[in-house]
Design a protein around this motif. Structure first.
Motif, PDB file in Angstrom:
ATOM      1  N   VAL A  35      19.857  -6.582  11.794  1.00  0.00           N
ATOM      2  CA  VAL A  35      20.611  -6.074  10.637  1.00  0.00           C
ATOM      3  C   VAL A  35      19.750  -5.093   9.842  1.00  0.00           C
ATOM      4  O   VAL A  35      20.230  -4.033   9.421  1.00  0.00           O
ATOM      5  CB  VAL A  35      21.080  -7.238   9.744  1.00  0.00           C
ATOM      6  CG1 VAL A  35      21.678  -6.719   8.442  1.00  0.00           C
ATOM      7  CG2 VAL A  35      22.108  -8.088  10.473  1.00  0.00           C
ATOM      8  N   ARG A  36      18.483  -5.440   9.624  1.00  0.00           N
ATOM      9  CA  ARG A  36      17.592  -4.534   8.898  1.00  0.00           C
ATOM     10  C   ARG A  36      17.406  -3.224   9.646  1.00  0.00           C
ATOM     11  O   ARG A  36      17.296  -2.155   9.043  1.00  0.00           O
ATOM     12  CB  ARG A  36      16.232  -5.202   8.660  1.00  0.00           C
ATOM     13  CG  ARG A  36      16.245  -6.379   7.696  1.00  0.00           C
ATOM     14  CD  ARG A  36      16.865  -6.007   6.349  1.00  0.00           C
ATOM     15  NE  ARG A  36      16.249  -4.864   5.757  1.00  0.00           N
ATOM     16  CZ  ARG A  36      15.321  -4.886   4.810  1.00  0.00           C
ATOM     17  NH1 ARG A  36      14.898  -6.046   4.353  1.00  0.00           N
ATOM     18  NH2 ARG A  36      14.828  -3.774   4.307  1.00  0.00           N
ATOM     19  N   LEU A  37      17.367  -3.307  10.974  1.00  0.00           N
ATOM     20  CA  LEU A  37      17.249  -2.086  11.777  1.00  0.00           C
ATOM     21  C   LEU A  37      18.504  -1.239  11.630  1.00  0.00           C
ATOM     22  O   LEU A  37      18.437  -0.003  11.570  1.00  0.00           O
ATOM     23  CB  LEU A  37      17.017  -2.451  13.242  1.00  0.00           C
ATOM     24  CG  LEU A  37      16.800  -1.282  14.210  1.00  0.00           C
ATOM     25  CD1 LEU A  37      15.552  -0.504  13.831  1.00  0.00           C
ATOM     26  CD2 LEU A  37      16.685  -1.790  15.646  1.00  0.00           C
ATOM     27  N   ALA A  38      19.667  -1.892  11.558  1.00  0.00           N
ATOM     28  CA  ALA A  38      20.927  -1.166  11.419  1.00  0.00           C
ATOM     29  C   ALA A  38      21.021  -0.423  10.085  1.00  0.00           C
ATOM     30  O   ALA A  38      21.602   0.671  10.012  1.00  0.00           O
ATOM     31  CB  ALA A  38      22.109  -2.132  11.562  1.00  0.00           C
ATOM     32  N   PHE A 103      22.964  -7.538   2.723  1.00  0.00           N
ATOM     33  CA  PHE A 103      21.993  -8.577   2.383  1.00  0.00           C
ATOM     34  C   PHE A 103      22.683  -9.770   1.731  1.00  0.00           C
ATOM     35  O   PHE A 103      22.310 -10.917   1.965  1.00  0.00           O
ATOM     36  CB  PHE A 103      20.921  -8.005   1.456  1.00  0.00           C
ATOM     37  CG  PHE A 103      20.146  -6.867   2.067  1.00  0.00           C
ATOM     38  CD1 PHE A 103      19.987  -6.776   3.447  1.00  0.00           C
ATOM     39  CD2 PHE A 103      19.586  -5.872   1.289  1.00  0.00           C
ATOM     40  CE1 PHE A 103      19.287  -5.734   4.026  1.00  0.00           C
ATOM     41  CE2 PHE A 103      18.886  -4.823   1.852  1.00  0.00           C
ATOM     42  CZ  PHE A 103      18.730  -4.755   3.228  1.00  0.00           C
ATOM     43  N   PHE A 104      23.710  -9.508   0.921  1.00  0.00           N
ATOM     44  CA  PHE A 104      24.467 -10.581   0.270  1.00  0.00           C
ATOM     45  C   PHE A 104      25.171 -11.438   1.326  1.00  0.00           C
ATOM     46  O   PHE A 104      25.158 -12.668   1.262  1.00  0.00           O
ATOM     47  CB  PHE A 104      25.499  -9.963  -0.681  1.00  0.00           C
ATOM     48  CG  PHE A 104      26.333 -10.967  -1.411  1.00  0.00           C
ATOM     49  CD1 PHE A 104      25.839 -11.632  -2.514  1.00  0.00           C
ATOM     50  CD2 PHE A 104      27.628 -11.236  -1.001  1.00  0.00           C
ATOM     51  CE1 PHE A 104      26.620 -12.558  -3.200  1.00  0.00           C
ATOM     52  CE2 PHE A 104      28.415 -12.164  -1.672  1.00  0.00           C
ATOM     53  CZ  PHE A 104      27.901 -12.828  -2.783  1.00  0.00           C
ATOM     54  N   VAL A 211      15.062 -14.896   4.282  1.00  0.00           N
ATOM     55  CA  VAL A 211      14.347 -14.264   3.177  1.00  0.00           C
ATOM     56  C   VAL A 211      12.954 -13.832   3.608  1.00  0.00           C
ATOM     57  O   VAL A 211      12.521 -12.713   3.315  1.00  0.00           O
ATOM     58  CB  VAL A 211      14.265 -15.235   1.971  1.00  0.00           C
ATOM     59  CG1 VAL A 211      13.323 -14.693   0.900  1.00  0.00           C
ATOM     60  CG2 VAL A 211      15.643 -15.468   1.379  1.00  0.00           C
ATOM     61  N   VAL A 212      12.242 -14.687   4.313  1.00  0.00           N
ATOM     62  CA  VAL A 212      10.884 -14.364   4.758  1.00  0.00           C
ATOM     63  C   VAL A 212      10.907 -13.187   5.732  1.00  0.00           C
ATOM     64  O   VAL A 212      10.092 -12.256   5.633  1.00  0.00           O
ATOM     65  CB  VAL A 212      10.223 -15.588   5.418  1.00  0.00           C
ATOM     66  CG1 VAL A 212       8.897 -15.207   6.061  1.00  0.00           C
ATOM     67  CG2 VAL A 212      10.004 -16.692   4.383  1.00  0.00           C
ATOM     68  N   THR A 213      11.841 -13.212   6.678  1.00  0.00           N
ATOM     69  CA  THR A 213      11.940 -12.114   7.648  1.00  0.00           C
ATOM     70  C   THR A 213      12.288 -10.807   6.969  1.00  0.00           C
ATOM     71  O   THR A 213      11.672  -9.764   7.232  1.00  0.00           O
ATOM     72  CB  THR A 213      13.004 -12.436   8.714  1.00  0.00           C
ATOM     73  OG1 THR A 213      12.702 -13.678   9.339  1.00  0.00           O
ATOM     74  CG2 THR A 213      13.060 -11.342   9.774  1.00  0.00           C
ATOM     75  N   SER A 214      13.275 -10.842   6.074  1.00  0.00           N
ATOM     76  CA  SER A 214      13.710  -9.629   5.389  1.00  0.00           C
ATOM     77  C   SER A 214      12.622  -9.084   4.470  1.00  0.00           C
ATOM     78  O   SER A 214      12.400  -7.865   4.403  1.00  0.00           O
ATOM     79  CB  SER A 214      14.983  -9.920   4.577  1.00  0.00           C
ATOM     80  OG  SER A 214      15.507  -8.735   4.017  1.00  0.00           O
ATOM     81  N   THR A 215      11.927  -9.972   3.767  1.00  0.00           N
ATOM     82  CA  THR A 215      10.852  -9.548   2.864  1.00  0.00           C
ATOM     83  C   THR A 215       9.697  -8.924   3.646  1.00  0.00           C
ATOM     84  O   THR A 215       9.142  -7.895   3.235  1.00  0.00           O
ATOM     85  CB  THR A 215      10.334 -10.743   2.046  1.00  0.00           C
ATOM     86  OG1 THR A 215      11.415 -11.314   1.308  1.00  0.00           O
ATOM     87  CG2 THR A 215       9.250 -10.306   1.085  1.00  0.00           C
ATOM     88  N   SER A 218      10.760  -5.530   4.791  1.00  0.00           N
ATOM     89  CA  SER A 218      10.749  -4.577   3.672  1.00  0.00           C
ATOM     90  C   SER A 218       9.336  -4.085   3.378  1.00  0.00           C
ATOM     91  O   SER A 218       9.118  -2.892   3.133  1.00  0.00           O
ATOM     92  CB  SER A 218      11.340  -5.219   2.413  1.00  0.00           C
ATOM     93  OG  SER A 218      12.711  -5.503   2.585  1.00  0.00           O
ATOM     94  N   ALA A 219       8.370  -5.005   3.396  1.00  0.00           N
ATOM     95  CA  ALA A 219       6.987  -4.624   3.110  1.00  0.00           C
ATOM     96  C   ALA A 219       6.459  -3.643   4.155  1.00  0.00           C
ATOM     97  O   ALA A 219       5.850  -2.617   3.816  1.00  0.00           O
ATOM     98  CB  ALA A 219       6.102  -5.871   3.062  1.00  0.00           C
ATOM     99  N   VAL A 220       6.709  -3.934   5.428  1.00  0.00           N
ATOM    100  CA  VAL A 220       6.246  -3.047   6.502  1.00  0.00           C
ATOM    101  C   VAL A 220       7.004  -1.720   6.461  1.00  0.00           C
ATOM    102  O   VAL A 220       6.407  -0.640   6.628  1.00  0.00           O
ATOM    103  CB  VAL A 220       6.424  -3.732   7.875  1.00  0.00           C
ATOM    104  CG1 VAL A 220       6.062  -2.771   9.005  1.00  0.00           C
ATOM    105  CG2 VAL A 220       5.581  -4.989   7.963  1.00  0.00           C
TER     106      VAL A 220
END
Length: 261
Positions: A35-38, A103-104, A211-215, A218-220
């Motif tokens: 999802v983050r990649l999308a 994200f929601f 949350v840990v994966t998404s955070t 985001s940092a990277v």
């Protein structure tokens, strides 16, 4: 919501041969990354907008100082500057807002009871940290899973904290102008990265994994999108090409702000 839950379940089935009983947890991590990649193009657009606002920030500060007693002239001058630099006043804001629904949705998917009955090693995905503490304590089988998550979140938070401090030092919020609350915000903002520790402690483990994966993503991602790009030199420490070109000019503008800070 059921469609996304079904996708996670199918992904868990595919990962079953590799991860056995932790396949659902692995599916949550992988699904979050997909999802983050999308939505990464939206992140890139937001980063471009933020950089654009940073580039013209010194000029905006100069206009505010020059037309401090003439709001109408200031508004017109700011619009002219945005048009000249081809920067939207809302650059970077809209892409960030468009990411919010995804994200929601993800958070509510994993914070419900849809992941109940699955585990990450000895920790049920539907349980909370309080449940782990009541069944074995901090160093119990489930407690150790949370300790590993807390360690990862802390490492990411420290990394984000340091980057935010550097960015605020190079680009202060007040830009040389008296801004109410800017000092307090500058002190509090870097600490927000540690709020994830509280989130992981109070939400179900499935949501904590998200949350840990998404955070971490985001940092990277922000480290990549906002990496410092050094100009090529001619061997004598001088910029190649004599420092000509718009990007170089914009970099000098940012440098001016850092010097003023």
């Amino acid at each position: 919501m059921s469609v996304f839950a079904s996708l996670v379940e199918r992904l868990a089935d595919l990962l079953q041969p590799l991860f056995a009983t932790t396949a659902t947890a692995a599916a949550i991590v992988l699904f979050t990354m997909l999802v983050r990649l999308a939505v990464h193009p939206l992140s890139r657009a937001a980063a471009r907008g933020q950089k654009a606002r940073t580039w013209i920030a010194p000029q905006l500060a100069a206009l505010r100082k020059k037309h401090a007693k003439n709001p109408e002239r200031l508004k017109k001058a700011m619009l002219e500057l945005h048009a000249k630099e081809k920067v939207s006043p809302f650059a970077g804001i809209l892409p960030s807002l468009l990411q919010a629904p995804a994200f929601f949705l993800m958070y509510h998917l994993f914070s419900g009871d849809r992941m109940a009955g699955h585990t990450l090693f000895a920790a049920p995905l539907g349980d909370h940290w309080a449940d782990a503490l009541s069944h074995g304590g901090v160093f119990g089988p489930a407690g150790r899973v949370y300790l590993a998550l807390f360690a990862l979140v802390t490492a990411v938070a420290v990394f984000t904290y340091r980057r935010t401090k550097r960015q605020l030092a190079a680009q202060p919020l007040d830009l040389g102008q008296p801004t109410p609350g800017a000092g307090a915000i500058s002190k509090v903002m870097p600490l927000l990265s540690f709020a994830t520790l509280i989130t992981v402690a109070v939400v179900p483990l499935a949501a904590a994994l998200y949350v840990v994966t998404s955070t971490t993503w985001s940092a990277v991602e922000r480290a990549f999108l906002f990496r410092e790009e050094k100009e090529p030199t001619d061997g004598k420490g001088e910029p190649a090409g004599g420092g000509k070109g718009k990007p170089a000019g914009r970099k000098k503008a940012s440098g001016a702000v850092a010097t003023r800070a």
